[in-house]
Enzyme design. Structure first.
Site, short mmCIF file in Angstrom:
data_model
loop_
_atom_site.label_atom_id
_atom_site.label_comp_id
_atom_site.label_asym_id
_atom_site.label_seq_id
_atom_site.Cartn_x
_atom_site.Cartn_y
_atom_site.Cartn_z
N THR A 175 0.87 -1.20 0.00
CA THR A 175 0.00 0.00 0.00
C THR A 175 0.90 1.24 0.00
O THR A 175 2.05 1.16 0.43
CB THR A 175 -0.87 -0.04 1.28
N GLY A 205 -11.25 -1.08 4.03
CA GLY A 205 -10.14 -1.12 4.99
C GLY A 205 -10.00 0.16 5.79
O GLY A 205 -10.90 1.01 5.81
N THR A 225 -0.10 1.81 7.16
CA THR A 225 -0.18 0.64 6.29
C THR A 225 -0.21 -0.60 7.17
O THR A 225 0.27 -0.56 8.30
CB THR A 225 1.01 0.57 5.31
N GLY A 226 -0.77 -1.69 6.66
CA GLY A 226 -0.80 -2.92 7.44
C GLY A 226 -2.20 -3.50 7.55
O GLY A 226 -3.05 -3.23 6.69
N GLY A 228 -5.62 -3.64 8.09
CA GLY A 228 -6.61 -2.58 8.21
C GLY A 228 -7.61 -2.74 9.33
O GLY A 228 -7.98 -1.76 9.99
N1 ASP Z 1 -4.13 -1.13 5.31
C1 ASP Z 1 -4.53 -1.70 4.05
C2 ASP Z 1 -5.87 -2.35 4.21
O1 ASP Z 1 -6.10 -3.02 5.20
C3 ASP Z 1 -3.56 -2.72 3.53
C4 ASP Z 1 -2.13 -2.29 3.52
O2 ASP Z 1 -1.74 -1.35 4.17
O3 ASP Z 1 -1.36 -2.90 2.79
O4 ASP Z 1 -6.68 -2.21 3.35
#
Ligand code: ASP
Length: 301
Positions: A175, A205, A225-226, A228
């Site tokens: 992301t 998300g 990021t991570g 969600g």
């Molecule tokens: N945070 C994003 C989600 O959960 C995914 C990501 O950060 O890669 O949609």
């Protein structure tokens, strides 16, 4: 004071190639974004330029290169917010190369903050955004095929623990996010994503939820990021914003990361405070990031 800090996602890199593609991608985006920030003297323009370049780069999970849902389609989330609390966001957007432009347009052209579903479709049409049916890239299709095989043998369940499975198999999420400050002191945060791979269609998300995956106020700008679902429950970006009322960006991020760790939340955070201090932190194994401060060379993870 001008500064631009960006991330290209978090997770675990699977190969040296994946690592170097991300390094190259964030370097290009921060350099291009900073030159726009410096030239146009606008944090908003700088952030947009960096995010758009990453939305065009198939390395990243946003725009062209987005991951697929369990059903095999692309549904993107994006948000943008500034220190005057202007904000716009999209959820589940289909067939548009630059979701961040649509989010910006919602911020500037409507009284609303977040659009999804049929209303979003109509907005995209009325505003004349070009449709792009070519967002799927080969490595995402391959990933989807492998995950589909896993779901057939019961390893992956509909509405199940896609994130945990992805984490166990050492996935890098890719992301993108950006935060910037310009000479007027304006701060801007933006995040753009295809979401979690193998998410249920219709799943939204953290990214377009203000305070969760994206946030800005007078004290700073933050992008996450991570995983969600966990980021949302912790309203992680707002938490960093709250800590920045008292502490510099790095300490604010460290405190929020501590909370994320307690909740077993695999994530990464970038933040800029109102003095142009930078904060970077993650609980994930890896995170790609890069920044440029006025008069200095780019620093890349
Ligand atoms: N945070 C994003 C989600 O959960 C995914 C990501 O950060 O890669 O949609």
């Amino acid at each position: 004071m001008k500064a631009l800090l960006i991330h290209g996602g978090s997770g675990s890199f699977n190969s040296p190639e994946e690592y170097s593609n991300h390094r190259k991608g964030v370097r290009e985006a921060v350099e291009s974004g900073f030159s726009v920030l410096a030239g146009k003297r606008s944090a908003l323009e700088g952030v947009l330029s960096a995010i758009k370049l990453m939305e065009e780069n198939p390395t990243f999970n946003c725009g062209r290169g987005s991951v697929l849902t369990l059903k095999g389609n692309i549904e993107m989330d994006a948000a943008i917010m500034d220190s005057d609390l202007n904000a716009g966001a999209v959820a589940g957007l289909k067939d548009v190369l630059h979701p961040i432009e649509v989010a910006k347009s919602i911020m500037e052209q409507t009284d609303h903050v977040l659009l999804s579903g049929e209303g979003l479709e109509e907005f995209v049409k009325i505003m004349g955004f070009q449709r792009d049916k070519d967002l799927l890239v080969p490595h995402r299709l391959k990933q989807w095929e492998e995950n589909t095989a896993k779901s057939k043998n019961g390893e992956l369940k509909r509405f199940g623990r896609a994130a945990e499975i992805a984490a166990r198999s050492g996935c890098y999420y890719s992301t993108v996010g950006a935060v910037a400050i310009d000479d007027t002191g304006k701060l801007v945060a933006a995040t753009s994503t295809g979401g979690m791979t193998m998410k249920a269609f219709g799943r939204i998300g953290d990214c377009p939820i203000l305070g969760a995956g994206t946030y800005a106020n007078n004290y700073g700008a933050i992008s996450a990021t991570g995983h969600g679902e966990k980021i949302m429950k912790l309203t992680l970006c707002r938490l960093v914003g709250f800590y920045m009322e008292r502490y510099p960006a790095q300490k604010a991020v460290d405190l929020a990361i501590e909370e994320a760790r307690c909740f077993d939340c695999e994530c990464g955070l970038i933040a800029l405070d109102r003095f142009g201090n930078i904060g970077i932190g993650y609980t994930a194994k890896d995170m790609s990031w890069a920044y440029i401060k006025e008069g200095k060379e780019a620093v890349v993870f």
